[in-house]
Design a protein around this motif. Sequence first.
Motif, short mmCIF file in Angstrom:
data_model
loop_
_atom_site.label_atom_id
_atom_site.label_comp_id
_atom_site.label_asym_id
_atom_site.label_seq_id
_atom_site.Cartn_x
_atom_site.Cartn_y
_atom_site.Cartn_z
N GLU A 40 -41.03 -61.34 20.50
CA GLU A 40 -41.58 -61.96 19.75
C GLU A 40 -40.45 -63.00 19.88
O GLU A 40 -39.25 -62.81 19.96
N ARG A 41 -40.74 -63.85 19.52
CA ARG A 41 -39.39 -65.65 19.24
C ARG A 41 -39.03 -65.30 18.03
O ARG A 41 -38.11 -65.78 18.53
N THR A 56 -48.15 -61.83 0.12
CA THR A 56 -49.45 -60.64 -0.39
C THR A 56 -50.46 -60.92 1.05
O THR A 56 -50.97 -61.43 1.58
N TYR A 58 -53.69 -59.88 2.07
CA TYR A 58 -55.04 -59.23 1.61
C TYR A 58 -56.17 -59.54 3.32
O TYR A 58 -55.59 -58.95 4.12
N ARG A 372 -55.23 -63.86 14.29
CA ARG A 372 -55.68 -65.67 14.01
C ARG A 372 -56.12 -65.95 15.34
O ARG A 372 -56.48 -67.02 14.69
N ARG A 385 -59.07 -64.27 9.05
CA ARG A 385 -57.46 -64.74 9.56
C ARG A 385 -56.76 -64.40 8.38
O ARG A 385 -55.43 -64.20 8.56
N SER A 387 -54.04 -61.59 6.56
CA SER A 387 -53.44 -60.81 7.10
C SER A 387 -53.71 -59.33 7.75
O SER A 387 -53.11 -58.67 8.21
C1 LIG Z 1 -50.12 -71.14 4.55
C2 LIG Z 1 -50.32 -69.68 4.57
C3 LIG Z 1 -51.27 -69.46 3.32
C4 LIG Z 1 -51.55 -67.41 3.39
N1 LIG Z 1 -51.75 -66.97 2.75
C5 LIG Z 1 -51.98 -65.43 3.47
C6 LIG Z 1 -51.77 -64.84 1.77
O1 LIG Z 1 -51.80 -65.06 0.86
N2 LIG Z 1 -52.68 -63.41 2.80
C7 LIG Z 1 -53.11 -63.22 3.93
O2 LIG Z 1 -53.37 -62.00 4.19
N3 LIG Z 1 -53.03 -63.93 4.66
C8 LIG Z 1 -52.03 -65.00 4.21
N4 LIG Z 1 -52.19 -66.60 5.42
C9 LIG Z 1 -52.99 -65.84 6.20
C10 LIG Z 1 -52.44 -64.74 7.58
O3 LIG Z 1 -50.88 -64.86 6.99
C11 LIG Z 1 -52.22 -65.48 8.75
O4 LIG Z 1 -53.35 -65.31 9.11
C12 LIG Z 1 -51.58 -63.85 9.70
O5 LIG Z 1 -50.09 -63.93 9.91
C13 LIG Z 1 -52.12 -63.85 10.94
O6 LIG Z 1 -51.73 -63.36 11.56
P1 LIG Z 1 -50.96 -63.11 13.31
O7 LIG Z 1 -50.43 -61.97 13.63
O8 LIG Z 1 -52.47 -63.38 14.08
O9 LIG Z 1 -50.67 -63.98 13.62
P2 LIG Z 1 -48.87 -65.10 13.19
O10 LIG Z 1 -49.00 -64.02 11.75
O11 LIG Z 1 -49.10 -66.14 13.21
O12 LIG Z 1 -47.92 -64.50 14.19
C14 LIG Z 1 -48.02 -64.69 15.47
C15 LIG Z 1 -46.23 -63.78 16.02
O13 LIG Z 1 -46.25 -64.20 17.15
C16 LIG Z 1 -45.11 -64.68 17.74
N5 LIG Z 1 -45.40 -65.95 18.67
C17 LIG Z 1 -46.23 -66.97 18.96
N6 LIG Z 1 -46.24 -67.30 19.88
C18 LIG Z 1 -45.90 -66.76 21.23
C19 LIG Z 1 -44.79 -66.27 22.08
N7 LIG Z 1 -45.18 -67.59 23.31
N8 LIG Z 1 -44.82 -65.68 22.27
C20 LIG Z 1 -43.16 -64.07 21.98
N9 LIG Z 1 -43.74 -64.23 20.51
C21 LIG Z 1 -44.81 -65.48 19.68
C22 LIG Z 1 -44.93 -65.93 16.70
O14 LIG Z 1 -43.41 -66.06 16.18
C23 LIG Z 1 -45.42 -64.66 15.20
O15 LIG Z 1 -44.65 -63.56 14.50
C24 LIG Z 1 -51.98 -67.40 4.89
C25 LIG Z 1 -51.21 -68.08 6.17
C26 LIG Z 1 -50.77 -69.72 5.87
C27 LIG Z 1 -49.80 -70.70 6.09
#
Ligand SMILES: Cc1cc2nc3c(=O)[nH]c(=O)nc-3n(C[C@H](O)[C@H](O)[C@H](O)COP(=O)(O)OP(=O)(O)OC[C@H]3O[C@@H](n4cnc5c(N)ncnc54)[C@H](O)[C@@H]3O)c2cc1C
Length: 449
Positions: A40-41, A56, A58, A372, A385, A387
């Motif tokens: 994790e970065r 939150t 969802y 995502r 997408r 969480s």
């Molecule tokens: C403004 C906003 C509002 C939102 N509202 C909601 C909400 O209310 N409820 C909900 O459920 N979802 C919401 N979402 C969507 C949700 O937050 C994301 O889609 C979800 O977090 C996706 O999870 P993920 O693990 O795929 O990606 P991410 O949460 O983006 O996690 C990716 C992780 O990988 C790490 N990373 C990235 N590249 C590298 C690399 N090369 N090397 C090492 N580490 C790396 C990052 O630091 C991060 O920790 C929202 C998103 C945004 C932007």
Amino acid sequence: MKMTFPFLDQCEVLVIGGGPAGTMAAAAAARQGADTILLERQGFLGGNLTAAGIDTIYGLYSVSENPVKMIGGLSDELTDRLRSQNACYERRNTYGAGIGLTFDIENMKMVLEDMVNESGARVYYHAFAPEVYFDEGGTPAGVVVASKSGLQQVQAEILIDTTGDADVVARAGGRYEKPGEVGPVQSCTTVFFMANVDVGQAKAFGKQSMWQAMADGVENEKYDLPRTEGSFHATPNPTMIEANMTRIGNVDTTDVGSITEAEIVGRKQTQEYVRFLIENVPGFEDAYLVKTGCHVGVREGRRAVGDYVLTREDVLEGRKFPDAVIRCGQPIEDHHSGSDTRWVYVRDHGFYDIPYRCLVPQDLTNVLTAGRCLSATHDAHASARSSGTAMGMGQAAGIAAAMALQSDQTIREIDIADLQAKLREMGAPIERKGADGKDTNCVGRNITG
Ligand SMILES: Cc1cc2nc3c(=O)[nH]c(=O)nc-3n(C[C@H](O)[C@H](O)[C@H](O)COP(=O)(O)OP(=O)(O)OC[C@H]3O[C@@H](n4cnc5c(N)ncnc54)[C@H](O)[C@@H]3O)c2cc1C
């Protein structure tokens, strides 16, 4: 990449990115007995949830009058742990995104860390993976890690890309789509927190009144607000709100110049929304800005192209697939570049399946993806997408990776029925046909109130 660097560590399953998807992938793989590393970065887990400040979750339930559980297993455990710390509560989304789990961000960081540590997976923080390296046969053999220790290598048999931007898939030579180049890209948002708010009074003012005041303020050229919508939410802290209002369009999250500009613009917009809230919304008169997220919130980066690409029709028709590993009932929530947000709902407020093939990137034999950067079109991605859904995908990918290693099969050869059975045992509600041919639900809880 041909260069070699000093060796940092090696494992069977390497998860890159510790957001909701990656955290669950690492815990799931390790619990299945795989020697697992999570990179994790940042200096903590949670991704958008904790770093960007999304408060939150969802996607855990369907979006209907009588919500049905969509995701289960490790997410249940996460909820139970947060609840035992009095650090979460369920609430209904005011736009119609269903029941959400609002949580305290600091507790979330600690609970996710506990779950990963207790699973036996090893975590490296401040470990950014900018490159993949290959074995003699051209198969991805691990990643290069950039940290304060310099550039080092982590070797692995299976890689799970949970970076949100499909960094690993892209560097490994897998197919991907870049939003902005292929169709539009969802806007980014800098989330901010304000304290000393009379939350009851502020909520009583009403969203429509606030939006009208925003529109009037823009028309009178008193405020420069790109979005005359958006919301603020109560948090477990009684006088603090989290605000999701700013809008930064056309950001290329994989370009360092573009993402830097987004951070700057997001902070400028935050100042303007803070000024607007204090001057216009009763209850904010004595409020102040506490913080913005650690980084701008990114909704959409690169999307991997997998063995199956989830489509808008799959989502809206509520399609089911034989290799289903997750259910999702979230609407298509399109944060386009205009001043509003578009919502389109799944037929009959039901749900669709995400097939395992959406987690298997084309042209790669030992890389899975989750969260995502799943394989989906822009529209389908705008539904899948959330969480909670990302956690479900991570859990499925982690188990699939461990199964492939244990059965000495490739990620495409594993027994999908066995994967589904394992998910069901954990409490994930995957549909299956009973002896009578009817769909039956798994064991697991329904909404808990
Ligand atoms: C403004 C906003 C509002 C939102 N509202 C909601 C909400 O209310 N409820 C909900 O459920 N979802 C919401 N979402 C969507 C949700 O937050 C994301 O889609 C979800 O977090 C996706 O999870 P993920 O693990 O795929 O990606 P991410 O949460 O983006 O996690 C990716 C992780 O990988 C790490 N990373 C990235 N590249 C590298 C690399 N090369 N090397 C090492 N580490 C790396 C990052 O630091 C991060 O920790 C929202 C998103 C945004 C932007």
